[in-house]
Motif scaffolding. Structure first.
Motif, PDB file in Angstrom:
ATOM      1  N   ILE A  13       0.899  -1.256  -0.055  1.00 22.20           N
ATOM      2  CA  ILE A  13       0.096  -0.065   0.108  1.00 22.20           C
ATOM      3  C   ILE A  13       0.840   1.315  -0.058  1.00 22.20           C
ATOM      4  O   ILE A  13       1.988   1.112   0.258  1.00 22.20           O
ATOM      5  N   THR A  18      -1.530  10.799   0.739  1.00 23.08           N
ATOM      6  CA  THR A  18      -3.028  10.922   1.179  1.00 23.08           C
ATOM      7  C   THR A  18      -3.117  12.075   1.863  1.00 23.08           C
ATOM      8  O   THR A  18      -2.481  12.607   2.587  1.00 23.08           O
ATOM      9  N   SER A  74      -2.033   5.550  -3.712  1.00 24.67           N
ATOM     10  CA  SER A  74      -3.279   5.977  -3.010  1.00 24.67           C
ATOM     11  C   SER A  74      -3.581   7.388  -2.925  1.00 24.67           C
ATOM     12  O   SER A  74      -4.948   7.817  -2.862  1.00 24.67           O
ATOM     13  N   CYS A 101      -9.696   3.643   0.446  1.00 20.34           N
ATOM     14  CA  CYS A 101      -9.231   2.847  -0.478  1.00 20.34           C
ATOM     15  C   CYS A 101      -7.919   1.928   0.200  1.00 20.34           C
ATOM     16  O   CYS A 101      -7.684   0.713  -0.362  1.00 20.34           O
ATOM     17  N   LEU A 102      -7.599   2.183   1.385  1.00 17.42           N
ATOM     18  CA  LEU A 102      -6.590   1.590   2.310  1.00 17.42           C
ATOM     19  C   LEU A 102      -7.279   0.490   3.261  1.00 17.42           C
ATOM     20  O   LEU A 102      -6.598  -0.356   3.779  1.00 17.42           O
ATOM     21  N   TRP A 141      -5.054  -3.110  -7.912  1.00 20.34           N
ATOM     22  CA  TRP A 141      -6.316  -2.558  -7.893  1.00 20.34           C
ATOM     23  C   TRP A 141      -7.510  -3.313  -8.349  1.00 20.34           C
ATOM     24  O   TRP A 141      -7.544  -3.613  -9.570  1.00 20.34           O
TER      25      TRP A 141
END
Length: 273
Positions: A13, A18, A74, A101-102, A141
């Protein structure tokens, strides 16, 4: 010199850029268990993360950029998604919500599982018809969609179901099914939504044959485009017997993905090659 410690497998990740508004994101950045990795192509990475030399690929006639620059981390995903979300009509958004998304990747780590389940409970996903769950795991993804989780799992008229949209079918999307089912089971248990856990375990997980990416760098952009088009076309009542609706191999073209990301993506990124 001392002996080098053997590296353990990690969930790949990237939280370097972010900017989401969730208060939980700051906690993730401070955690020593969440490390910052550059996403690499699933076709190159194998079963464990590897470092690759920077290579350049020509764009147009005379310019060149590092291949790594094209990878969607991300932060870039979140930037594009928030642009998309803000531009979507309110009458559409009222039926949808989404998870960070994490979160799925973090859920797979026992040390973060309880926090992730609490964050999801706060999202009140059982009040929405559709829930987007972006998945970034092992360098790839894909998009999980919860459909009609606002209905009781025992419902006879509008049954809850799940869709897994993956632009790289050759990677075997169903490899995540055991983790997805445990994830959903824990979400229901945390919320106290359903006491009959056997019913939850039988919620259908369907994997439509959607358009496929042409290289290992496009999967994140495909996920964003899946979200965009699904919001536009999702029916008021998703009936399993009518599946897959619009989600077919000829659903959209590669040029459609390119033009979409030009509109919503970051201007410092290369979109079309």
């Amino acid at each position: 010199m001392g002996k080098r410690k053997r590296q353990q497998p990690v969930i790949i990740i990237d939280i370097d850029h972010t900017t989401t508004g969730h208060g939980s994101r700051n906690e993730l950045e401070e955690s020593e268990n969440v490390k910052n990795f550059q996403l690499v192509s699933p076709s190159m990475s194998g079963t464990s993360p590897v470092r690759r030399r920077k290579r350049t690929r020509k764009v147009g006639c005379n310019s060149a950029i590092p291949v790594q620059k094209r990878k969607l981390d991300s932060g870039a995903f979140e930037y594009c998604f928030q642009n998309l979300w803000r531009s979507s009509p309110e009458e559409k958004k009222i039926h949808f919500t989404y998870l960070d998304c994490l979160w799925f990747s973090l859920y797979l780590k026992a040390s973060h599982r309880r926090k992730v389940l609490k964050w999801i409970k706060d999202k009140q996903i059982f009040s929405k018809k559709y829930v987007f769950v972006p998945i970034v795991c092992w360098s790839h993804w894909s998009l999980l969609i919860f459909c009609h989780f606002d209905e009781r799992p025992e419902s006879k008229t509008r049954k809850p179901c799940m869709l897994l949209l993956d632009s790289l079918q050759e990677a075997n999307p169903r490899r995540f099914e055991p983790e997805i089912r445990k994830f959903v089971l824990d979400i229901f248990k945390e919320d106290g939504k359903c006491k009959n856990l056997n019913v939850i375990c039988k919620i259908p997980l369907m994997v439509p044959k959607v358009p496929q990416q042409k290289n290992g760098d496009e999967c994140g952009k495909f996920v964003l485009y899946f979200i965009h088009l699904f919001m536009e076309a999702a029916p008021a009542k998703f009936r399993i017997k009518d599946y897959p609706y619009f989600m077919k191999e000829n659903w959209f073209t590669a040029d459609g993905v390119c033009q979409f990301y030009k509109k919503f993506g970051r201007s410092d990124e290369v979109v079309c090659l």
